[in-house]
Design an enzyme around this catalytic site. Structure first.
Site, PDB file in Angstrom:
ATOM      1  N   GLU B 287      78.374 101.030  29.813  1.00  0.00           N
ATOM      2  CA  GLU B 287      77.533 100.448  30.858  1.00  0.00           C
ATOM      3  C   GLU B 287      78.389  99.756  31.927  1.00  0.00           C
ATOM      4  OE1 GLU B 287      73.939  98.856  29.395  1.00  0.00           O
ATOM      5  OE2 GLU B 287      73.566  97.608  31.140  1.00  0.00           O
ATOM      6  N   GLU B 290      79.778 102.415  34.095  1.00  0.00           N
ATOM      7  CA  GLU B 290      78.726 102.920  34.970  1.00  0.00           C
ATOM      8  C   GLU B 290      78.501 101.925  36.115  1.00  0.00           C
ATOM      9  OE1 GLU B 290      74.946 103.080  32.979  1.00  0.00           O
ATOM     10  OE2 GLU B 290      73.944 104.135  34.615  1.00  0.00           O
ATOM     11  N   CYS B 307      68.753  98.192  27.408  1.00  0.00           N
ATOM     12  CA  CYS B 307      68.818  97.996  25.952  1.00  0.00           C
ATOM     13  C   CYS B 307      67.464  97.688  25.355  1.00  0.00           C
ATOM     14  CB  CYS B 307      69.730  96.824  25.609  1.00  0.00           C
ATOM     15  SG  CYS B 307      71.375  97.024  26.237  1.00  0.00           S
ATOM     16  N   SER B 327      70.269 101.652  33.781  1.00  0.00           N
ATOM     17  CA  SER B 327      71.477 102.209  33.187  1.00  0.00           C
ATOM     18  C   SER B 327      71.092 103.422  32.347  1.00  0.00           C
ATOM     19  CB  SER B 327      72.143 101.170  32.298  1.00  0.00           C
ATOM     20  OG  SER B 327      73.091 101.800  31.482  1.00  0.00           O
ATOM     21  N   LYS B 366      61.543  98.614  18.969  1.00  0.00           N
ATOM     22  CA  LYS B 366      62.578  99.535  18.486  1.00  0.00           C
ATOM     23  C   LYS B 366      61.962 100.649  17.635  1.00  0.00           C
ATOM     24  CE  LYS B 366      66.283  97.885  20.340  1.00  0.00           C
ATOM     25  NZ  LYS B 366      67.086  98.688  21.266  1.00  0.00           N
ATOM     26  N   GLU B 369      60.921 103.062  20.144  1.00  0.00           N
ATOM     27  CA  GLU B 369      62.098 103.701  20.734  1.00  0.00           C
ATOM     28  C   GLU B 369      62.654 104.798  19.822  1.00  0.00           C
ATOM     29  OE1 GLU B 369      65.921 101.567  20.806  1.00  0.00           O
ATOM     30  OE2 GLU B 369      66.023 101.985  22.938  1.00  0.00           O
ATOM     31  N   GLU B 374      63.275 111.752  23.419  1.00  0.00           N
ATOM     32  CA  GLU B 374      64.625 111.800  23.994  1.00  0.00           C
ATOM     33  C   GLU B 374      65.687 111.572  22.921  1.00  0.00           C
ATOM     34  OE1 GLU B 374      62.158 109.913  25.073  1.00  0.00           O
ATOM     35  OE2 GLU B 374      62.053 109.822  27.254  1.00  0.00           O
ATOM     36  N   CYS B 511      66.605  89.039  22.126  1.00  0.00           N
ATOM     37  CA  CYS B 511      66.249  89.647  20.834  1.00  0.00           C
ATOM     38  C   CYS B 511      66.071  88.612  19.715  1.00  0.00           C
ATOM     39  CB  CYS B 511      67.303  90.651  20.413  1.00  0.00           C
ATOM     40  SG  CYS B 511      67.656  91.856  21.700  1.00  0.00           S
TER      41      CYS B 511
END
Lengths: 168, 680
Positions: B287, B290, B307, B327, B366, B369, B374, B511
């Site tokens: 990251e 990037e 994230c 990102s 999560k 996710e 993907e 988190c």
């Protein structure tokens, strides 16, 4: 050109919704008057139209649904062509409004929680006080107020509407 | 001699149960009472949310005023307040009794049992019987969400979830619906939770006092995998888990219990235990590169971190034009899953289908996710199951392991080695700080003297920081709470934002405040967990991701160049537009539309804002004026998920993007002239 006599098309109704939203400046604070005006057009509040209103006002659809289900005035199910509202406010209630309701519902074959006839011709509702207590018990059919009704006169009034429908 | 009399300003106090308590900026009596160490029970009061005053448990007797809700009464000097009288006690007991009457009282099988506030308050207030019969008929459970379970039979209508979702997250995925006896907390139109704009952050469940909203458990699936001799089950542990899991076993919040957690996982049957902080180090490197590349080459900035899966879904739904600003790095959970699935079969000589990756996360999003398409390769998910901190604690209890007696064990190498940069990811500001530690070395060419960047630490929901590294000045923002994120994203969309990097975490404090964390009664728990992670960073030898020797080795052996082709395959992804409302259509024509030329105009939020209403009106007028009602069917549709190039119009299956009214009408005429429309 639009064929005369055609009922207000879905397109026209939607145009109206757009106008209603613009007229109220797409302000979230105007949600209730907007919903009232939309219900005038559709006679109820279709889910996809509520979604459109939510989008236009940038209010969450859950909030719009919450408001639409809070007020008895709003309907999220389609209503029948003719709206029969029977007052069950205190004055009408003590003047025996409930037997009138029973008689009308029985005549129209409404059972259980059903308020609208399967042919979508009638919706029967009770309201808490129409403010015409001097005429109790009061029944309103399509904005026409009838005072001091009895179960018999109420059924007759409903039958008159049915007869008119049969002619047209 | 003259006497000087100095008058001290009279201390403004409220007398609570006979004790004078000074007013020091408390917003309401309840705060003052709690400051006096009296834990008045409440369901609907939450210091971060607006005052609702519905549960009536915090009632107090104010001299001269009678019984009032403490949460909704501002303190006034001279007030005399009693929190305990016979009348108050009776009223509170009846309130609980009435709530219990309509509550599904299947406590032993409830996921919230023992951490349920209703259970706790009923016990504390000595409610020993429920004299009223329930008048509610059972309602069906909503199991649609991969992250949350909604059990309407346990809702006490305190509205905490509704207010959190709208006031902190700025979403409003659920709200009160209906009235009186029928009132319920529901997603829009009474649909399933998964159908709407819920981003799975789970904060509704975190504030829910009962079991009406709880994280959706995957404990059974994980046990099944562990008990299957064919499977090799490995675990990864997120940073925030280590400083919170101990709370379930009586340790103070913030105690780092990595060693015991690893030992417990081994005893449960996990064949290896890795650290998500390792892949957080990978995330930092990918990251930061990037970011620096975009900064150097004039690429899309600000760069938003990706994230947090709740934020990603939120951005997909609300900010389609900002998706290129996100990102492309996968989250640390997915990076580690991808690396494990890519390397472990060969390393162990096992079939890829037999590797099961379980991640232990502080987070409910999560779970969502891990199930995103993907993040699956050849039909196999990178991460198979996600357990929350709470669920792992339950498994440890189920196995009967005495947590505090476990001899600490170490993570498995190489994927269990991390630097402090990876560990602080669990705190709001941690990702930014970790990126800064890396960027500082890259930009200045020298190792930084102190790895700590205090400018990005703190508790405020929005923190702005300007950091100068050599000749480069970086402007950063750190936000938690999606309502805060929305405000910044709005600015980025309208071009009023000169920031370089924006870190977004949905949950309060990052988190460590995730909805999968233990239910805590310690108001300081979040702060202690934050401190725990910063301490863990201090106690490690290495503090910058680039120092992680196993990360370097991983690049050399598996990933190739930083940001290179292989790294992209495994560690990067792309997100797409996502509708926030169910697939709905407003039909604007009459009669059946099958035989007509179908024209659909998107009126989803984005297309609406870009003027799709005018397109729709133009088309309707065209149809009206030329009496095309019998050959053309127009409808308004909610989102084709092509938002960034809206308004979108679909004409006979063909999509026209960035469609203006004239263009839509021209396309319609052309189509009709070509005679492709079926004749009525």
């Amino acid at each position: 050109m639009r064929t005369p006599g055609r009922p207000a098309s879905n397109g026209r109704k939607f145009e109206k919704v757009v106008t209603i939203l613009e007229r109220n400046g797409r302000r979230p604070a105007r949600l209730i008057p907007i919903l009232q005006a939309v219900q005038e057009e559709y006679r109820y509040l279709p889910q996809e139209v509520l979604t459109y209103v939510a989008t236009a006002l940038d209010v969450s659809p859950a909030r719009v649904f919450g408001v639409a289900t809070f007020y008895a005035h709003f309907a999220i199910q389609p209503k029948g062509k003719h709206l029969v509202r029977l007052c069950d406010g205190t004055a009408c209630h003590v003047k025996d409004s409930l037997p009138i309701l029973d008689a009308v519902r029985k005549r129209l074959g409404l059972e259980g929680k059903r308020q609208t006839t399967p042919d979508m011709l009638f919706t029967v509702e009770t309201v808490a006080c129409l403010g015409a207590c001097g005429l109790a018990p009061v029944m309103v059919i399509d904005d026409q107020v009838h005072g001091q009704v009895t179960p018999e006169t109420a059924v007759r009034l409903v039958e008159e509407v049915i007869a008119k429908e049969g002619q047209s | 001699m003259e006497t000087v009399t100095a008058t001290l300003p009279a201390l403004k106090t409220v007398t609570i149960d006979g004790i004078a308590v000074p007013i020091e900026g408390e917003r309401n009596l309840l705060e003052l009472i709690r400051k006096a160490d009296i834990d008045l029970p409440t369901f609907c009061y939450h210091s971060d949310l607006s005052v609702y005053g519905a549960c009536r448990l915090c009632i107090v007797d104010i001299a001269g005023r009678g019984i009032q809700g403490a949460c909704s009464t501002p303190p006034e000097p001279g007030m005399t307040v009693r929190t305990q009288t016979d009348e108050l006690r009776r009223i509170r007991q009846i309130s609980i009794e009435l709530l219990l009457a309509n509550h599904d009282q299947q406590c032993p099988t409830c996921p919230k049992s023992t951490s349920c506030q209703l259970q706790d308050v009923a016990r504390r207030l000595g409610v020993s019987q429920v004299r009223f019969k329930s008048v509610h008929s059972p309602r069906e459970l909503d199991r649609s969400s991969p992250s949350l379970l909604r059990d309407p039979n346990k809702c006490i209508l305190c509205g905490d979830c509704v207010r959190f979702c709208s006031e902190i997250q700025g979403i409003g995925a659920i709200d009160f619906a209906y009235r009186g006896h029928d009132v319920a907390v529901l997603p829009a139109f009474g649909h399933d939770l998964a159908a709407g704009e819920c981003v799975n952050c789970g904060q509704c469940a975190a504030v829910c006092p009962t079991g009406a909203l709880t994280p959706r458990p995957e404990v059974d699936e994980v046990w099944r995998a562990l008990h299957d001799p064919k499977k090799t089950v490995v675990a990864q542990i997120a940073p925030a888990v280590r400083v919170a899991l101990g709370e379930e076993f009586g340790l103070p919040a913030g105690t780092s219990a990595s060693g015991q957690i690893v030992a417990a996982l081994k005893r449960l049957g996990f064949s290896a235990v890795y650290d998500t902080a390792f892949s957080a180090d990978l995330t930092v490197i990918e990251e930061a590169n990037e970011f620096l590349r975009r900064k150097a080459t004039g690429g899309r900035l600000p760069l938003f971190t990706s994230c947090c899966p709740a934020w990603v879904k939120f951005a997909e739904q609300h900010f389609p034009e900002l998706l290129p600003n996100l990102s492309t790095c996968k989250s640390p959970q997915q990076m580690l899953g991808a690396v494990i699935k890519d390397t472990l079969p060969a390393a162990r000589g096992i079939a890829p289908a037999d590797v099961v990756v379980v991640s232990i996360m502080p987070c409910t999003a999560k779970k969502f996710e891990a199930k995103r398409p993907e993040f699956a390769k050849d039909g196999r998910a990178e991460v198979d199951h996600v357990l929350t901190t709470q669920e792992l604690a339950r498994m440890i209890s189920e196995a009967g392991l005495r947590f505090s007696k476990l001899k600490p064990e170490s993570y498995d190498m190489p994927l269990g080695f991390k630097t402090g940069a990876g560990v602080i990811f669990g705190n709001s500001g941690g990702v930014s700080e970790a990126v800064l530690r890396y960027a500082a070395e890259v930009i200045t060419g020298t190792k930084v003297a102190s790895p700590d960047f205090h400018a990005v630490r703190g508790e405020d929901g929005v923190r702005l920081a300007t950091v100068t590294l050599g000749d480069t000045t970086l402007k950063l923002a750190v936000v938690h709470g999606l309502k805060n994120a929305r405000a910044l994203a709005d600015k980025a969309r309208s071009g009023e934002c000169d920031l370089d990097l924006i870190e977004v975490m949905a949950c309060p404090g990052g988190c460590i405040g995730g909805a999968g964390q233990p239910v805590s009664h310690d108001p300081e728990a979040r702060r202690k967990r934050t401190r725990g992670l910063y301490d863990a960073d201090k106690n490690l030898d290495l503090h910058s991701s680039q120092e992680n020797p196993f990360v370097t080795e991983c690049y050399a052996k598996h990933l190739g160049e930083i940001g290179g082709k292989r790294a992209h395959e495994l560690l990067h992804t792309h997100y797409g537009n996502r509708r926030r409302i169910g697939d709905e259509t407003i039909r604007l024509g009459e009669g059946p539309s099958e035989a007509k030329l179908n024209v659909r105009v998107c009126v989803g939020t984005n297309c609406f804002l870009k003027g799709s209403q005018a397109v729709l009106q133009g088309l309707l007028r065209e149809v009206d004026e030329n009496d095309l009602h019998d050959s053309v069917a127009i409808s308004a549709s909610f989102c084709f998920e092509k938002c960034e190039r809206g308004p979108t119009v679909e004409l006979d299956g063909k999509r026209i993007q960035r469609c203006q009214p004239e263009q839509a009408i021209a396309a319609l005429r052309e189509q009709l002239a070509a005679g492709k429309a079926p004749q009525p």
